[in-house]
Motif scaffolding. Sequence first.
Motif, PDB file in Angstrom:
ATOM      1  N   ARG A 110     -50.880 -36.911 -49.293  1.00  0.00           N
ATOM      2  CA  ARG A 110     -49.532 -35.976 -47.313  1.00  0.00           C
ATOM      3  C   ARG A 110     -50.050 -34.485 -47.976  1.00  0.00           C
ATOM      4  N   ASN A 111     -49.515 -34.705 -48.564  1.00  0.00           N
ATOM      5  CA  ASN A 111     -49.073 -32.643 -48.768  1.00  0.00           C
ATOM      6  C   ASN A 111     -49.369 -32.135 -50.230  1.00  0.00           C
ATOM      7  N   VAL A 112     -49.800 -30.703 -50.512  1.00  0.00           N
ATOM      8  CA  VAL A 112     -50.014 -30.258 -51.675  1.00  0.00           C
ATOM      9  C   VAL A 112     -49.804 -28.742 -50.833  1.00  0.00           C
ATOM     10  N   ILE A 113     -48.538 -28.687 -52.626  1.00  0.00           N
ATOM     11  CA  ILE A 113     -48.342 -27.444 -52.652  1.00  0.00           C
ATOM     12  C   ILE A 113     -49.332 -26.422 -54.099  1.00  0.00           C
ATOM     13  N   ALA A 114     -49.366 -25.424 -53.904  1.00  0.00           N
ATOM     14  CA  ALA A 114     -49.628 -24.459 -55.025  1.00  0.00           C
ATOM     15  C   ALA A 114     -48.683 -23.691 -55.201  1.00  0.00           C
ATOM     16  N   VAL A 115     -48.442 -23.728 -56.946  1.00  0.00           N
ATOM     17  CA  VAL A 115     -47.654 -22.634 -56.860  1.00  0.00           C
ATOM     18  C   VAL A 115     -48.338 -21.981 -58.245  1.00  0.00           C
TER      19      VAL A 115
ATOM     20  N   ASP B  93     -50.520 -26.388 -60.360  1.00  0.00           N
ATOM     21  CA  ASP B  93     -50.510 -25.528 -60.838  1.00  0.00           C
ATOM     22  C   ASP B  93     -51.840 -24.197 -61.191  1.00  0.00           C
ATOM     23  N   MET B  94     -51.469 -23.358 -60.733  1.00  0.00           N
ATOM     24  CA  MET B  94     -52.283 -22.568 -60.261  1.00  0.00           C
ATOM     25  C   MET B  94     -52.631 -21.573 -61.863  1.00  0.00           C
TER      26      MET B  94
ATOM     27  N   ALA C 213     -47.454 -22.799 -50.499  1.00  0.00           N
ATOM     28  CA  ALA C 213     -47.140 -22.264 -51.504  1.00  0.00           C
ATOM     29  C   ALA C 213     -46.011 -21.602 -52.196  1.00  0.00           C
ATOM     30  N   VAL C 214     -45.606 -21.763 -53.693  1.00  0.00           N
ATOM     31  CA  VAL C 214     -44.487 -21.099 -54.184  1.00  0.00           C
ATOM     32  C   VAL C 214     -45.330 -20.082 -55.121  1.00  0.00           C
ATOM     33  N   ILE C 215     -44.123 -18.544 -54.937  1.00  0.00           N
ATOM     34  CA  ILE C 215     -44.482 -17.893 -55.880  1.00  0.00           C
ATOM     35  C   ILE C 215     -43.235 -17.575 -57.262  1.00  0.00           C
ATOM     36  N   VAL C 216     -43.741 -17.781 -57.965  1.00  0.00           N
ATOM     37  CA  VAL C 216     -42.555 -17.364 -59.075  1.00  0.00           C
ATOM     38  C   VAL C 216     -43.049 -16.496 -59.935  1.00  0.00           C
ATOM     39  N   THR C 217     -41.722 -15.747 -59.804  1.00  0.00           N
ATOM     40  CA  THR C 217     -42.110 -14.263 -60.380  1.00  0.00           C
ATOM     41  C   THR C 217     -41.051 -13.846 -61.468  1.00  0.00           C
ATOM     42  N   THR C 218     -40.769 -12.975 -61.845  1.00  0.00           N
ATOM     43  CA  THR C 218     -39.410 -12.514 -63.044  1.00  0.00           C
ATOM     44  C   THR C 218     -38.861 -11.357 -62.175  1.00  0.00           C
TER      45      THR C 218
END
Length: 370
Positions: A108-113, A223-224, A244-249
């Motif tokens: 149904r849905n694709v989420i890119a990290v 997991d990109m 999309a979800v962006i991961v940072t510090t």
Amino acid sequence: MTQETAIRNTLPESLSHVVLARLDALEDPELNQGLVSANIVRSLGLDGRCLQIGLAYPYPCQSQYRDRVMSITQAMADIEAIDEVECEVGLAIPAITAGSVAALPTIRNVIAVGSGKGGVGKSTTAVNLALALAAEGARVGVLDADIYGPSIPIMLGCSDFEPSSVDGKTMEPAFAHGVAASSMGFMVTEGNAAVWRGPMAAGALVQLVNETRWPELDYLVIDMPPGTGDIQLTLSQKIPVSGAVIVTTPQEIATADARKGITMFNKVNIPVLGIVENMSYHICHNCGSKEHPFGSGGGLATAKRYNVPLLGELPLDLSVREHVDGGNPSVVAEPEGAIAEAYRAIARKTAAALVTRSEPQSLAIEITTD
């Protein structure tokens, strides 16, 4: 947010008006809309003096059901015609697409990290996000798209999985901790690196997505690879990514690269659902003070600059690393712990942002109840 859905309503008109007004006065904490406006209320009925309410959430939030039903019950407490409230609660997760890429048959849905650079905990966040979505009631898969350094098999404790095929055309995924998983790591033996140029690697990953026999999934978390190069652009254009979800510090060098990641997704018309700030702080085990070894505020500043939500701030904690190294990530290793709750909160916000920041292809037909 979504097209309006007719409520199956058998209440007397005067009572219906009061009940609907009170339900809409209860704002969903993630959608920032009343329960009626957000199409969460699906049915109303009266059995004697028992008010029966059917609720269907468009994002997984199973851990919140009890508190939300209590809020509804309290809101109806002084209505003279009602002595009791019964709520049937379920999920009706919409299928959402962004762009013109055809949807995957069972997903149904694709989420890119993604992340602009490596070393920010992207894979750890992706796998815990997938497990948190599952813990909140969704059907979830995870794809390890980091072809040069696939780590999901180790993190999920299934590195010894050997792919097989039932039909001779597609590959069976692994199943671990209640999620389906596919990874190039299942096909590259330990110690042998995948030595491919960008276009070859991207083509292999698209094939991996399309030729894995995924079960029915509400969400596929990808997991990109780190960065914003060939592989990332190809995946974004060839796979129907919903958001999309962006991961940072918090540190400036990481947030600068995170901004590049946001720009890349914007250019290919994929909604950025928000930012997760990893290694945001450290709690001293001796004195309990909160320290910020990588600075503070970088994730929030970036979120404000690009008008996207800050989905959550995760601590720098030794147990997070120990759990994924042992194939038992924090969400399943310590499900009642503070870190698992932080991931579940991020999962709820991410899935809700997918609804509010995107145009649904259609409302879900299937409603699953608790």
